[in-house]
Design an enzyme around this catalytic site. Structure first.
Site, short mmCIF file in Angstrom:
data_model
loop_
_atom_site.label_atom_id
_atom_site.label_comp_id
_atom_site.label_asym_id
_atom_site.label_seq_id
_atom_site.Cartn_x
_atom_site.Cartn_y
_atom_site.Cartn_z
N ALA A 114 -4.44 7.23 -4.56
CA ALA A 114 -3.05 6.79 -4.79
C ALA A 114 -3.12 5.29 -5.06
CB ALA A 114 -2.20 7.10 -3.58
N SER A 156 0.85 -1.20 0.00
CA SER A 156 0.00 0.00 0.00
C SER A 156 0.88 1.24 0.00
CB SER A 156 -0.94 -0.02 1.21
OG SER A 156 -1.94 0.95 1.06
N ASN A 157 0.34 2.38 0.34
CA ASN A 157 1.13 3.62 0.34
C ASN A 157 0.59 4.59 1.39
OD1 ASN A 157 -0.97 5.34 -0.94
ND2 ASN A 157 -0.72 3.82 -2.55
N ARG A 158 1.18 5.77 1.44
CA ARG A 158 0.92 6.69 2.55
C ARG A 158 -0.31 7.57 2.40
NH1 ARG A 158 5.31 6.84 5.84
NH2 ARG A 158 7.29 6.16 4.93
N SER A 159 -1.11 7.38 1.37
CA SER A 159 -2.27 8.26 1.18
C SER A 159 -3.25 8.15 2.35
CB SER A 159 -2.98 7.89 -0.12
OG SER A 159 -4.20 8.58 -0.20
#
Ligand code: C5P
Length: 268
Positions: free
Chosen positions: A141, A75-78
């Protein structure tokens, strides 16, 4: 994981975060029947009319999660803040808003229909189900890659090295922007470009390559934009640009919605 543009992480042993329930905006299954788009004329601004009155607006927000095995994902930091703020601002501007959201800790803004998804493929399916619409804003994102073959059971840490084969996710924004305006209904299409360097150059390239009507660019990294309450945007469209200086994301969202409404009017 090097090719991933947004420092994607492998998060271990984490169950999906709980979603706050908001009775005024139920989470609907992705299979809900397609709502009809009105494609109605906008009420004129300045005559008491709201900037997006009668318009159907679809917004993607938050990160996506791509399973590696039943307990791990990419996943990512959004945080989803910008997309949720835009959903709220579009709703205030009189639009019927469908927010297609990856996992976030945010409550759905009042009056907005939220559809919860986890993966990029689910997000794509949910977006296509909402077409046609008048305005599409992609703030999500989306993870660029997903595991080619997610393991059916938890991967054991017996080996010293582990190779993970990734395959590219579909580009939801490009797909919507490529719809045929005559036979399929193509919305006014707005993308976001989160960049660590050469922000405007990359954004202008994306505007052209993805055939967008507008792109909002912001610098990320070193405590900027992601997971922060405020942000600054440079907004580009074919033949023009505008600066929206650093402000709370909710204020910024209202300004961006106003700018989008103006551009839609100018094109009409
Ligand atoms: O190419 P890049 O991922 O930087 O483009 C960012 C824009 O494209 C954002 O608006 C994002 O929501 C959208 N996007 C998408 N589907 C993808 C990747 C990005 O809709 N698979």
């Amino acid at each position: 994981l090097e090719p991933l543009e947004l420092v994607d992480q492998l998060v271990r042993h984490m169950p999906p975060s709980p979603r706050p329930s908001d009775p005024s905006s139920p989470s609907l299954p992705a299979s809900m029947p397609e709502a009809s788009s009105r494609f109605g004329p906008r009420e004129p601004a300045g005559s008491g009319g709201r900037a997006l009155a009668g318009q159907k607006v679809v917004i993607t927000a938050g990160p996506t999660r791509e399973a590696i095995d039943p307990v791990r994902f990419i996943s990512n930091r959004s945080s989803g803040r910008m997309g949720y703020a835009l959903a709220e601002a579009a709703c205030e501007a009189g639009a019927e808003v469908v927010l297609i959201s990856g996992p976030t800790a945010l409550p759905a803004p009042k009056g907005v229909t939220r559809i919860d998804v986890e993966t990029a493929l689910q997000m794509r399916a949910a977006v296509l189900e909402q077409m046609p619409c008048d305005l599409f804003i992609a703030t999500a994102a989306v993870a660029d890659y997903r595991a080619a073959e997610p393991a059916p059971g938890k991967i054991k840490k017996s080996a010293d090295e582990l190779e993970l084969r990734l395959v590219k996710n579909p580009d939801i924004l490009s797909e919507v922007a490529s719809r045929d305006p005559h036979t399929e209904g193509r919305p006014f299409t707005v993308g976001f470009a989160a960049e660590t360097d050469h922000v405007l150059e990359h954004a202008r390239d994306k505007l052209v390559r993805k055939r967008l009507d507008m792109i909002a660019a912001n610098r990320v990294g070193e405590g900027l934009a992601f997971d922060q309450p405020d942000n600054a945007l440079t907004v580009l469209w074919p033949g023009g640009q505008a600066e929206l200086p650093k402000a709370d994301k909710r204020l910024l969202a209202r300004q961006l919605i106003e700018l989008i409404a103006q551009r839609i009017d100018q094109r009409a």
